[in-house]
Design an enzyme around this catalytic site. Structure first.
Site, PDB file in Angstrom:
ATOM      1  N   ARG A  63      -1.054  -2.449 -18.272  1.00  0.00           N
ATOM      2  CA  ARG A  63      -2.573  -1.636 -18.543  1.00  0.00           C
ATOM      3  C   ARG A  63      -2.341  -0.550 -18.000  1.00  0.00           C
ATOM      4  O   ARG A  63      -2.919  -0.598 -16.226  1.00  0.00           O
ATOM      5  CB  ARG A  63      -2.929  -2.732 -18.555  1.00  0.00           C
ATOM      6  CG  ARG A  63      -4.772  -2.587 -19.231  1.00  0.00           C
ATOM      7  CD  ARG A  63      -5.500  -2.843 -19.156  1.00  0.00           C
ATOM      8  NE  ARG A  63      -5.505  -3.483 -20.706  1.00  0.00           N
ATOM      9  CZ  ARG A  63      -5.567  -3.350 -21.592  1.00  0.00           C
ATOM     10  NH1 ARG A  63      -6.459  -2.511 -21.607  1.00  0.00           N
ATOM     11  NH2 ARG A  63      -5.118  -3.852 -22.750  1.00  0.00           N
ATOM     12  N   TYR A 116       0.754  -1.225  -0.245  1.00  0.00           N
ATOM     13  CA  TYR A 116       0.010  -0.328  -0.213  1.00  0.00           C
ATOM     14  C   TYR A 116       0.967   0.946  -0.323  1.00  0.00           C
ATOM     15  O   TYR A 116       1.860   1.012   0.676  1.00  0.00           O
ATOM     16  CB  TYR A 116      -0.803   0.562   1.342  1.00  0.00           C
ATOM     17  CG  TYR A 116      -2.358   0.078   0.838  1.00  0.00           C
ATOM     18  CD1 TYR A 116      -3.336   0.725  -0.106  1.00  0.00           C
ATOM     19  CD2 TYR A 116      -3.305  -1.507   2.048  1.00  0.00           C
ATOM     20  CE1 TYR A 116      -4.068   1.008  -0.341  1.00  0.00           C
ATOM     21  CE2 TYR A 116      -4.517  -1.591   1.335  1.00  0.00           C
ATOM     22  CZ  TYR A 116      -4.891  -0.945   0.105  1.00  0.00           C
ATOM     23  OH  TYR A 116      -6.453  -1.244  -0.155  1.00  0.00           O
ATOM     24  N   ASP A 137      -6.153  14.174 -25.171  1.00  0.00           N
ATOM     25  CA  ASP A 137      -6.248  12.769 -24.510  1.00  0.00           C
ATOM     26  C   ASP A 137      -5.217  12.146 -25.574  1.00  0.00           C
ATOM     27  O   ASP A 137      -6.214  12.083 -26.460  1.00  0.00           O
ATOM     28  CB  ASP A 137      -7.595  13.013 -24.926  1.00  0.00           C
ATOM     29  CG  ASP A 137      -7.854  11.125 -24.321  1.00  0.00           C
ATOM     30  OD1 ASP A 137      -6.551  10.628 -24.836  1.00  0.00           O
ATOM     31  OD2 ASP A 137      -8.777  10.772 -23.774  1.00  0.00           O
ATOM     32  N   LYS A 196      -1.319   1.060 -24.956  1.00  0.00           N
ATOM     33  CA  LYS A 196      -1.458   0.834 -26.413  1.00  0.00           C
ATOM     34  C   LYS A 196      -1.055   1.104 -27.204  1.00  0.00           C
ATOM     35  O   LYS A 196       0.000   0.573 -27.322  1.00  0.00           O
ATOM     36  CB  LYS A 196      -3.148   2.383 -26.984  1.00  0.00           C
ATOM     37  CG  LYS A 196      -4.071   2.078 -26.084  1.00  0.00           C
ATOM     38  CD  LYS A 196      -4.624   3.482 -27.026  1.00  0.00           C
ATOM     39  CE  LYS A 196      -6.114   2.567 -26.527  1.00  0.00           C
ATOM     40  NZ  LYS A 196      -6.334   3.818 -25.074  1.00  0.00           N
ATOM     41  N   THR A 207      -3.456   6.677 -21.951  1.00  0.00           N
ATOM     42  CA  THR A 207      -3.297   5.167 -21.409  1.00  0.00           C
ATOM     43  C   THR A 207      -1.909   4.703 -21.760  1.00  0.00           C
ATOM     44  O   THR A 207      -1.060   6.198 -22.420  1.00  0.00           O
ATOM     45  CB  THR A 207      -4.023   4.206 -21.757  1.00  0.00           C
ATOM     46  OG1 THR A 207      -4.350   4.694 -23.686  1.00  0.00           O
ATOM     47  CG2 THR A 207      -5.874   4.167 -20.978  1.00  0.00           C
ATOM     48  N   GLU A 220      -0.615   5.172  -0.121  1.00  0.00           N
ATOM     49  CA  GLU A 220      -0.985   6.206  -0.496  1.00  0.00           C
ATOM     50  C   GLU A 220      -0.318   7.230  -0.547  1.00  0.00           C
ATOM     51  O   GLU A 220       0.031   7.261   0.291  1.00  0.00           O
ATOM     52  CB  GLU A 220      -2.765   5.902   0.058  1.00  0.00           C
ATOM     53  CG  GLU A 220      -4.029   5.519  -0.250  1.00  0.00           C
ATOM     54  CD  GLU A 220      -4.913   4.627   0.916  1.00  0.00           C
ATOM     55  OE1 GLU A 220      -4.911   5.882   1.840  1.00  0.00           O
ATOM     56  OE2 GLU A 220      -5.667   3.985   0.910  1.00  0.00           O
TER      57      GLU A 220
END
Ligand code: DSN
Length: 428
Positions: free
Chosen positions: A240, A56, A205, A234, A231, A58
Site C-alpha cells: 500500500r 530511518y 495518474d 491496486k 499507487t 531520510e
C-alpha cells in the site's frame, strides 16, 4: 481462519489480534469487488512486516541523513531498477506514502499556489486529488474540471473536445489525466497534443491502470506524459504505497526535492522493500496472465449484468472496472451497496455521470475484478457472481419476505464459493 496466523500478535496483544483476525476472516469469506483493492502475495506481506520498519533513512540511496543505511539502500535500488524496467522509464521516486501524496509532490514540484490546473471531475469518474473542491488540489489551485459526454455515440466517454476548449480558454499549467471509475482506455496522445498547444505539463495518474500497464494490456502513458504518478496496491497488487515516474531529468530533480524534504521526512523502508518484491512479481510472465484474467473477468461480469437488464456506464469495459448504472432498475447506490455487503459482496456506491442523486446516495455502483481474480475466481465464477448481484439487487424490489429468501440462499452460495479459494494457503 485457523489460528496459524499472526502468532506473536495473538500472544502479546489479543485485543488487536482479534481485529486483525476478524478482518482476515472477512477477506476470506466475502467476495471483494472493490475496484481499488487487491490481495498481495505472502512475500509482499513478509517484506512489509519486516525489520526495515525499524530504520530511518531520510534522503535517497547513497545520500542519506542517517548512518547504517547500506541495506535499505540496496532495497530501494532494487525497487528503482525493477520499476524502471517495468514501466520503461528513466527516473523514479518511490518514496511517496500514498497516491494523494505523490500527486501533491508533483504539484509542489511544478506549480505555485493559485496556478490553474485542469483535471477530470469526480462526478465523471475522476479523482478527488485532481482538483475536486474539498481537496487541497481544489482549494490551493484554480482547478478547472473536464468531464464525459452526456449523450450521443460517445455518451460517458471522455469529452476530448471539452478538454481542448477548457485548456485553450484557461491555459492551465498542468493537465491531469487518469481516473477512479473510468473503465475505458484513455487516449494519452490526445492529452499530450492538447498540452503541447498551450505548453502545459501533462501529468498522468495511472493508479487504477498501473497493473494493467505493467501487464502490457493498457497503453503505457510514459512516452506521452511529463510525469506519471500511481499507487502501487491496486491492479499492480503491491504494497500500500505510491510512486512517481518520469523520463525528464529536470522534473525528477524537482520531484525528489518536493517529496523529501518538501513534503515527507523518513521514507517507509519496509514498504519500499515490499514494493521491490511486487515489482519483481509484476515482471514475471505469470503477471501478464493474471492481468488478462482480470480484464476477461470484468468483461464477463459486465456482459452478465447487461443480460440481466442493467446499464453499464460507457457500455462495457476495457479494464478491471465495471461501472453500473442502477437507474434502469430504479435503485440507488447506497441501498445496493448495503444489501450486497449483507450477503457477502464488498463493492462501493459510485456516482454515475450527470447523477441526479447526491454523492452519499448515488445512482451507481463500482465493481472491480483484481482481488477476486487474485484468489482464483475465473470466468465461470464471474458469470455466477453477475447473476448473484442481479438476484440480490432485483430482490430490493420484492416484498420483504421474498427478499430475505433470495438473500439467505445467496449468502450460502457465496460462503461456498469463497471456501473454494482461500486468500492465503499458508501461515504468515
Ligand atoms: N480511493 C481510491 C479508489 O477507490 O479508487 C482512489 O484513491
Amino acid at each position: 481462519m485457523k489460528n496459524i496466523y499472526l502468532n506473536k500478535l495473538r500472544e502479546s496483544d489479543p485485543e488487536v489480534f482479534d481485529s486483525l483476525n476478524k478482518e482476515l476472516n472477512r477477506q476470506q469469506n466475502q467476495i471483494e469487488l472493490i475496484a481499488s483493492e487487491n490481495i498481495t502475495s505472502l512475500a509482499v506481506l513478509n517484506a512489509q512486516g519486516s525489520v526495515l520498519t525499524n530504520k530511518y533513512a531520510e534522503g535517497y540511496p547513497g545520500r542519506r541523513y542517517y548512518g547504517g543505511c547500506e541495506f535499505v539502500d540496496e532495497a530501494e535500488n532494487i525497487a528503482l531498477e525493477r520499476v524502471k524496467k517495468l514501466y520503461k522509464c528513466k527516473y523514479a521516486n518511490l518514496q511517496p506514502h500514498s497516491g494523494a501524496q505523490a500527486n501533491q509532490a508533483v504539484f509542489l514540484a511544478l506549480l505555485k499556489p493559485h496556478d490553474t490546473i485542469l483535471g477530470m471531475s469526480l462526478a465523471s469518474g475522476g479523482h478527488l486529488t485532481h482538483g475536486a473542491r474539498p481537496n487541497i488540489s481544489g482549494k490551493w489551485f484554480n482547478a478547472i474540471q473536464y468531464g464525459v459526454k452526456k449523450e450521443g455515440n460517445d455518451k460517458d466517454l471522455i469529452d476530448y473536445d471539452e478538454v481542448e476548449k477548457l485548456a485553450l480558454e484557461n491555459k492551465p499549467k498542468i493537465i491531469i489525466a487518469g481516473a477512479s471509475a473510468y473503465p475505458r482506455i484513455i487516449d494519452w496522445k490526445k492529452f499530450r497534443d492538447i498540452a503541447n498547444k498551450i505548453e502545459a505539463y501533462f501529468m498522468v495518474d495511472m493508479a487504477h491502470y498501473s497493473g494493467l500497464i505493467a501487464g502490457e494490456q493498457y497503453p503505457n502513458p510514459i512516452e506521452y506524459a511529463d510525469v506519471v504518478t500511481s499507487t502501487t496496491h491496486k491492479t499492480l497488487r503491491g504494497a500500500r504505497s505510491a510512486m512517481i515516474l518520469t523520463n525528464n531529468e529536470e522534473i525528477i530533480k524537482k520531484v525528489n526535492s518536493a517529496v523529501f524534504p518538501g513534503l515527507q521526512g523518513g521514507p517507509l523502508m519496509h514498504v519500499m522493500a515490499a514494493k521491490a518484491v511486487s515489482y519483481g512479481e509484476a515482471l514475471k510472465p505469470e503477471f501478464k496472465t493474471y492481468i488478462s484474467e482480470v480484464i476477461s473477468n470484468a468483461k464477463i461480469l459486465a456482459e452478465t449484468l447487461v443480460q440481466r437488464g442493467f446499464r453499464i456506464v460507457t457500455g462495457g469495459t476495457d479494464s478491471h472496472i465495471v461501472w453500473l448504472d442502477l437507474t434502469p432498475k430504479n435503485l440507488t447506490g447506497d441501498k445496493a451497496e448495503k444489501l450486497l455487503e449483507e450477503v457477502g459482496i464488498a463493492c462501493n456506491k459510485n456516482a454515475i455521470p450527470y447523477d441526479p442523486n447526491p454523492p452519499k446516495i448515488t445512482s451507481g455502483l463500482r465493481f472491480g475484478t483484481p482481488a477476486a481474480t487474485s484468489r482464483g475466481f475465473n470466468n465461470t465464477d464471474f458469470k455466477v457472481i453477475g447473476n448473484i448481484i442481479s438476484d440480490v439487487l432485483d430482490s430490493l424490489l420484492l416484498k420483504e419476505e421474498e427478499k430475505t429468501k433470495v438473500c439467505e440462499s445467496v449468502k450460502k452460495k457465496i460462503i461456498d464459493m469463497c471456501s473454494k479459494y482461500p486468500i492465503y494457503k499458508e501461515p504468515y
